[in-house]
Design an enzyme around this catalytic site. Structure first.
Site, PDB file in Angstrom:
ATOM      1  N   GLY A  18       0.822  -1.085  -0.049  1.00 57.30           N
ATOM      2  CA  GLY A  18       0.000   0.121  -0.083  1.00 57.30           C
ATOM      3  C   GLY A  18       0.759   1.190  -0.006  1.00 57.30           C
ATOM      4  O   GLY A  18       0.308   2.272   0.016  1.00 57.30           O
ATOM      5  N   ASP A  66       7.564  -7.662   4.492  1.00 57.77           N
ATOM      6  CA  ASP A  66       8.072  -8.531   3.216  1.00 57.77           C
ATOM      7  C   ASP A  66       6.768  -9.690   3.172  1.00 57.77           C
ATOM      8  O   ASP A  66       6.652 -10.286   4.252  1.00 57.77           O
ATOM      9  CB  ASP A  66       9.032  -9.400   3.170  1.00 57.77           C
ATOM     10  CG  ASP A  66       9.387 -10.081   2.023  1.00 57.77           C
ATOM     11  OD1 ASP A  66       8.604 -10.360   1.250  1.00 57.77           O
ATOM     12  OD2 ASP A  66      10.583 -10.552   1.507  1.00 57.77           O
ATOM     13  N   ASN A  93      -2.837  -6.530  -3.068  1.00 58.56           N
ATOM     14  CA  ASN A  93      -2.027  -5.664  -4.115  1.00 58.56           C
ATOM     15  C   ASN A  93      -0.587  -6.156  -4.222  1.00 58.56           C
ATOM     16  O   ASN A  93      -0.139  -5.898  -5.404  1.00 58.56           O
ATOM     17  CB  ASN A  93      -2.516  -4.435  -3.851  1.00 58.56           C
ATOM     18  CG  ASN A  93      -1.645  -3.436  -4.847  1.00 58.56           C
ATOM     19  OD1 ASN A  93      -1.794  -3.215  -5.891  1.00 58.56           O
ATOM     20  ND2 ASN A  93      -0.712  -2.763  -4.102  1.00 58.56           N
ATOM     21  N   TYR A 156       4.769 -14.945 -13.346  1.00 60.27           N
ATOM     22  CA  TYR A 156       4.059 -13.852 -13.060  1.00 60.27           C
ATOM     23  C   TYR A 156       2.385 -14.252 -13.499  1.00 60.27           C
ATOM     24  O   TYR A 156       1.309 -14.404 -12.900  1.00 60.27           O
ATOM     25  CB  TYR A 156       4.238 -12.495 -13.618  1.00 60.27           C
ATOM     26  CG  TYR A 156       3.447 -11.315 -13.069  1.00 60.27           C
ATOM     27  CD1 TYR A 156       3.075 -11.023 -11.740  1.00 60.27           C
ATOM     28  CD2 TYR A 156       2.734 -10.724 -14.078  1.00 60.27           C
ATOM     29  CE1 TYR A 156       2.317 -10.081 -11.385  1.00 60.27           C
ATOM     30  CE2 TYR A 156       1.722  -9.676 -13.808  1.00 60.27           C
ATOM     31  CZ  TYR A 156       1.953  -9.173 -12.521  1.00 60.27           C
ATOM     32  OH  TYR A 156       0.917  -8.107 -12.382  1.00 60.27           O
TER      33      TYR A 156
END
Length: 252
Positions: A18, A66, A93, A156
């Protein structure tokens, strides 16, 4: 800010990643709604917190963390819920979209990419369900990259596809508790990272040609959909993936 979601005022919200990029736009937006926001980020976001604290009704609570350290992330979530109350919304996110030639991907690279882009999401959802208010909302950030078959993003995109599947399964698992689980799949958003590493003029022009809307997306373009999913305005939506990409991919 173009809309006010009244039920987000004083609501407890937790966001991963964030402090930068899309995550920073989300943190600022929830603070502007009057929410009690806590967030984690890998980088030091103390200056960002001070900036928001000057105007926010509730200055955000930041923990440098982390997200691949599950114990540390769970501790941060517990501190946030203890300080702000049961979560109304948790937004996953934090991500790493590094590019790799397929031949260059090692087992360590693969494991590291799954750890940040998929494993961390599951364990955040697990803790969220434990510390969430009735009728809470979990929002998982995926990406349209897995829908586009991008060859230099295999670790990814594999994780992103997993996020959509996990979101559907968790919606079913958490539904009896009244907890909704949805995903947002952004297209190419021009964050500082993208601009610094990959947004070359030729690539940008080619991508803009693929969009229906002829303007580049900014982190703030992700705000409206996220606030909507966090709010009771989307009370009967769960197990869905919402694409926000300017009209590149089609669903349905």
């Amino acid at each position: 800010m173009t809309a006010t979601f009244h039920d987000l005022a004083d609501a407890s919200v937790f966001i991963t990643g964030g402090g930068t990029g899309i995550g920073a736009a989300l943190t600022a937006a929830f603070c502007a709604q009057g929410a009690k926001v806590a967030f984690v980020d890998f980088v030091d976001a103390a200056g960002f917190v001070d900036e928001l604290g000057a105007t926010a009704a509730h200055p955000p609570l930041f923990t440098q963390c982390d997200v691949t350290d599950t114990s540390a992330m769970h501790d941060a979530m517990d501190r946030a819920a203890d300080a702000h109350g049961p979560f109304k919304a948790v937004v996953n996110n934090a991500a790493n979209d590094m590019r790799y030639d397929v031949a260059a991907v090692t087992p360590d690279i693969w494991d590291d990419m799954q750890a940040v882009n998929l494993k961390a999401y599951f364990f955040s959802c697990q803790k969220a369900a434990e510390r969430m208010a009735a009728k809470g909302s979990i929002i998982n950030y995926s990406s349209t990259s897995y829908m586009l078959g991008m060859g230099n993003l295999v670790p990814y995109t594999t994780a992103n596809a997993g996020i959509s599947g996990m979101t559907r399964s968790l919606a079913r698992a958490f539904g009896p508790k009244g907890i909704r689980v949805n995903a947002i799949a952004p297209g190419w958003v021009m964050t500082e990272k993208q601009l610094a590493l990959w947004a070359e003029p030729k690539a940008k022009a080619a991508h803009l040609d693929r969009q229906c809307l002829a303007e580049f997306m900014q982190p703030e373009d992700m705000v409206g959909g996220t606030l909507f999913l966090a709010s009771d305005a989307s009370a009967m939506m769960t197990g869905q993936t919402i694409v926000i990409d300017g009209g590149v991919v089609t669903t349905g």
